[in-house]
Enzyme design. Structure first.
Site, short mmCIF file in Angstrom:
data_model
loop_
_atom_site.label_atom_id
_atom_site.label_comp_id
_atom_site.label_asym_id
_atom_site.label_seq_id
_atom_site.Cartn_x
_atom_site.Cartn_y
_atom_site.Cartn_z
N SER A 61 -2.42 5.99 -4.64
CA SER A 61 -2.63 4.71 -3.63
C SER A 61 -3.14 5.47 -2.08
CB SER A 61 -1.36 3.81 -3.68
OG SER A 61 -1.26 3.18 -4.79
N HIS B 127 1.14 -0.51 1.07
CA HIS B 127 2.26 -0.34 0.31
C HIS B 127 2.90 1.02 0.31
CE1 HIS B 127 -0.60 0.71 -2.99
NE2 HIS B 127 0.48 1.34 -3.39
N ASP C 151 -3.36 -5.11 1.97
CA ASP C 151 -2.82 -3.71 1.48
C ASP C 151 -3.63 -2.67 2.25
OD1 ASP C 151 -1.05 -1.99 0.42
OD2 ASP C 151 -2.08 -2.09 -1.60
#
Length: 359
Positions: free
Chosen positions: A216, A102, A135
């Site tokens: 992230s 992402h 992901d």
């Protein structure tokens, strides 16, 4: 109900500064209130600077940070309509970087990736491949060589309660280090995809180390500086369009899974997902994963699993929901043999062990 007040980063820092000054003033009053009238005042501004003489201790957060930071990068992706930021870990000296899908997904629609190393150098980068369901993604820095590389640990060795360190670029603040513990293991965590894209489901390590937007893709490491997880998702109390922040519930993809997926992405450009070949009934009130449909010729059919069966475990791991079963199966490889704990809606006290080979 009144809307809760939101404090920007700048305001928060200002408030902390004011609080520090207030506390210092109060402390000064308390320290001098009972001093003798003929005492000589001591002014710290006139005293010599005291230099630190202690060195960092092996296994301390300071030691971990100094060893790991050179292999952590900040990632910025300028897409058609927005700029996404995140973190990553250098996994090869010639520039492969492990991160979340992402973080770099906009690059698949023509977005430009810029990567900044801890030493301040910047590189352009290309998306090698990514998988939204796990992901996980890999990017490759252009014209990079002799880069520092992070060390891979073994996420199978992780224990609840062990100390960990998270490193990344939360809110654009690069090289940020936080610490905490492993709070739980095998958390099935589903995160919605960006702009209505495919959601991800990870078999997560839960940690209370502070993780915020921008972390992230960054590393979660043990106290030896070994990569044990990739920070990916946070739970948040925020609602609507408000920005999420750490509440001590962060989730990381276990490194063994991330490493396997990265290898497949680099070698094949895609990921092979292990399956048992069932469709699960949504929103069941039964504790477990209720089988709604069995695929023709699947491992589940060959093992005798039928619609209406409830799968409550994989090997020694309980699966109390559909997502828990999916996460447990995805933690394995194609060809692995597992034992499903199977019962039925009508008779949940009768539990059978059903061996299955994942396809």
């Amino acid at each position: 109900m009144k809307e809760k007040k939101k404090v920007s980063l700048g305001t928060a820092l200002a408030m902390m500064l004011v609080g520090a000054i207030g506390a210092g003033t109060l402390t000064g009053v308390a320290a001098t209130q009972f001093a003798p009238e003929n005492s000589t005042a001591v002014n710290a501004l006139n005293e010599p600077t005291i230099h630190r003489t202690a060195t960092k201790e092996p296994g301390s957060v300071e030691d971990v940070a100094s060893n790991v930071l050179p292999a952590v990068v900040s990632i910025r992706v300028a897409g058609p309509s927005a700029v996404d930021e995140g973190s990553g870990s250098i996994i090869s000296s010639d520039g492969y970087v492990l991160t979340n899908n992402h973080v770099v997904d906009a690059a698949s629609q023509g977005g430009q990736i810029q990567v900044t190393l801890n030493d301040g150098r910047t590189f352009g980068a290309d998306l090698v491949a990514g998988d939204p369901s796990y992901d996980v993604a890999v990017i490759k820095l252009r014209d990079a060589k002799d880069l520092p590389v992070i060390n891979f640990g073994n996420s199978d060795d992780i224990k609840v309660g062990q100390q960990v360190v998270a490193i990344g670029s939360p809110l654009g603040l690069s090289a940020t280090v936080t610490s905490g513990i492993v709070s739980a293991l095998n958390r099935p965590v589903r995160a919605s995809g960006q702009a209505g894209g495919e959601s991800s489901l990870i078999d997560a390590i839960q940690t209370d180390a502070a993780i915020n937007p921008g972390n992230s893709g960054g590393p979660l490491v043990d106290m030896s500086g070994n990569l044990i997880g990739m920070n990916s998702v946070i739970a948040s109390m925020s609602q609507g369009g408000s920005e999420a922040g750490s509440i001590g519930l962060g989730f990381a993809i276990p490194v063994n899974q991330a490493r396997k997926i990265a290898q497949e992405l680099i070698q094949d450009g895609k990921v092979t997902t292990p399956k048992i070949g069932v469709r699960l009934a949504p929103q069941s009130r039964v504790k477990g994963a209720v089988v709604g449909q069995v695929d023709e010729g699947s491992p589940a059919q060959e093992a005798g699993i039928a619609p209406g069966d409830v799968i409550i475990g994989v090997d020694d791991r309980a699966t109390d929901s559909a997502d828990a079963l999916i996460a447990a199966i995805r933690s394995h490889n194609v060809g692995d043999k597992v034992t499903l704990k199977v019962t039925s809606i009508d008779n949940q006290n009768d539990v059978k062990d059903v061996p299955v080979t994942l396809s």
